[in-house]
Design a protein around this motif. Structure first.
Motif, short mmCIF file in Angstrom:
data_model
loop_
_atom_site.label_atom_id
_atom_site.label_comp_id
_atom_site.label_asym_id
_atom_site.label_seq_id
_atom_site.Cartn_x
_atom_site.Cartn_y
_atom_site.Cartn_z
N PRO A 173 0.81 -1.25 -0.05
CA PRO A 173 -0.07 -0.07 -0.03
C PRO A 173 0.75 1.13 0.01
CG PRO A 173 -0.05 -1.01 2.08
CD PRO A 173 0.89 -2.01 1.32
N ILE A 174 0.44 2.21 -0.85
CA ILE A 174 1.32 3.37 -0.78
C ILE A 174 0.44 4.55 0.05
CG2 ILE A 174 1.68 5.38 -2.28
CD1 ILE A 174 1.56 3.25 -4.58
N ASP A 175 1.09 5.03 1.05
CA ASP A 175 0.74 6.16 1.94
C ASP A 175 0.67 7.37 1.23
OD1 ASP A 175 -0.23 7.50 4.18
OD2 ASP A 175 1.68 7.43 5.17
N VAL A 176 -0.60 7.86 1.08
CA VAL A 176 -1.08 9.07 0.47
C VAL A 176 -1.25 10.35 1.26
CG1 VAL A 176 -1.68 8.21 -1.98
CG2 VAL A 176 -3.42 8.62 -0.06
N THR A 177 -0.94 10.11 2.59
CA THR A 177 -1.41 11.03 3.81
C THR A 177 -0.34 12.06 3.55
OG1 THR A 177 -1.88 9.36 5.14
CG2 THR A 177 -1.66 11.53 6.30
N PRO A 178 -0.73 13.40 3.60
CA PRO A 178 0.18 14.54 3.39
C PRO A 178 1.32 14.57 4.54
CG PRO A 178 -2.03 15.25 3.25
CD PRO A 178 -2.12 13.82 3.66
N THR A 179 2.45 14.83 4.33
CA THR A 179 3.60 14.99 5.07
C THR A 179 3.43 15.48 6.51
OG1 THR A 179 4.94 14.82 3.28
CG2 THR A 179 6.10 15.15 5.44
N HIS A 180 2.71 16.55 6.64
CA HIS A 180 2.54 17.41 7.70
C HIS A 180 1.66 16.69 8.62
CE1 HIS A 180 -0.49 19.27 5.48
NE2 HIS A 180 -0.98 19.62 6.47
N LEU A 181 0.80 15.67 8.36
CA LEU A 181 -0.20 15.05 8.99
C LEU A 181 0.25 13.74 9.43
CD1 LEU A 181 -3.41 16.07 7.17
CD2 LEU A 181 -2.58 17.16 9.09
N ARG A 182 1.53 13.20 9.03
CA ARG A 182 1.95 11.77 9.38
C ARG A 182 2.19 11.82 10.93
NH1 ARG A 182 5.16 10.13 4.11
NH2 ARG A 182 3.65 10.23 2.61
#
Length: 100
Positions: free
Chosen positions: A83-92
């Protein structure tokens, strides 16, 4: 003949055909005016065709085929098996704050 001359012929033909009234049996001014107008239209068309004629370029290559390969938008042959994580970096959650 340029476009301006063609427009002038159309205008002169329209004046002769529609504005001048003469009762001559030998010369029909309406027909003469329409013929002059058609000559002006033909002159405009001919001027346009001569100005925009093709110059012998039948096969024009716009993009080099080798360059086109670089921008091929075909889908990849193999899809990622994770799976590819598409969550924006500032929300991880694992995002490290660089301001510290």
């Amino acid at each position: 003949m340029r476009i301006g001359a063609g427009i002038a012929l159309i205008a002169a033909g329209a004046i002769i055909a529609f504005a001048v009234r003469d009762t001559s049996d030998t010369l029909n001014l309406t027909a003469l005016g329409i013929i002059i107008m058609l000559g002006g239209a033909a002159g405009i068309w001919l001027s346009y065709r001569l100005a925009n004629r093709r110059r012998g370029h039948d096969d024009v290559v716009v993009i080099d085929p080798d360059v086109e390969k670089q921008y091929n938008t075909a889908p990849p042959d193999q899809v990622a098996d994770h799976p590819i994580d598409v969550t924006p970096t500032h929300l991880r959650e694992d995002h490290k704050d660089l301001r510290k």
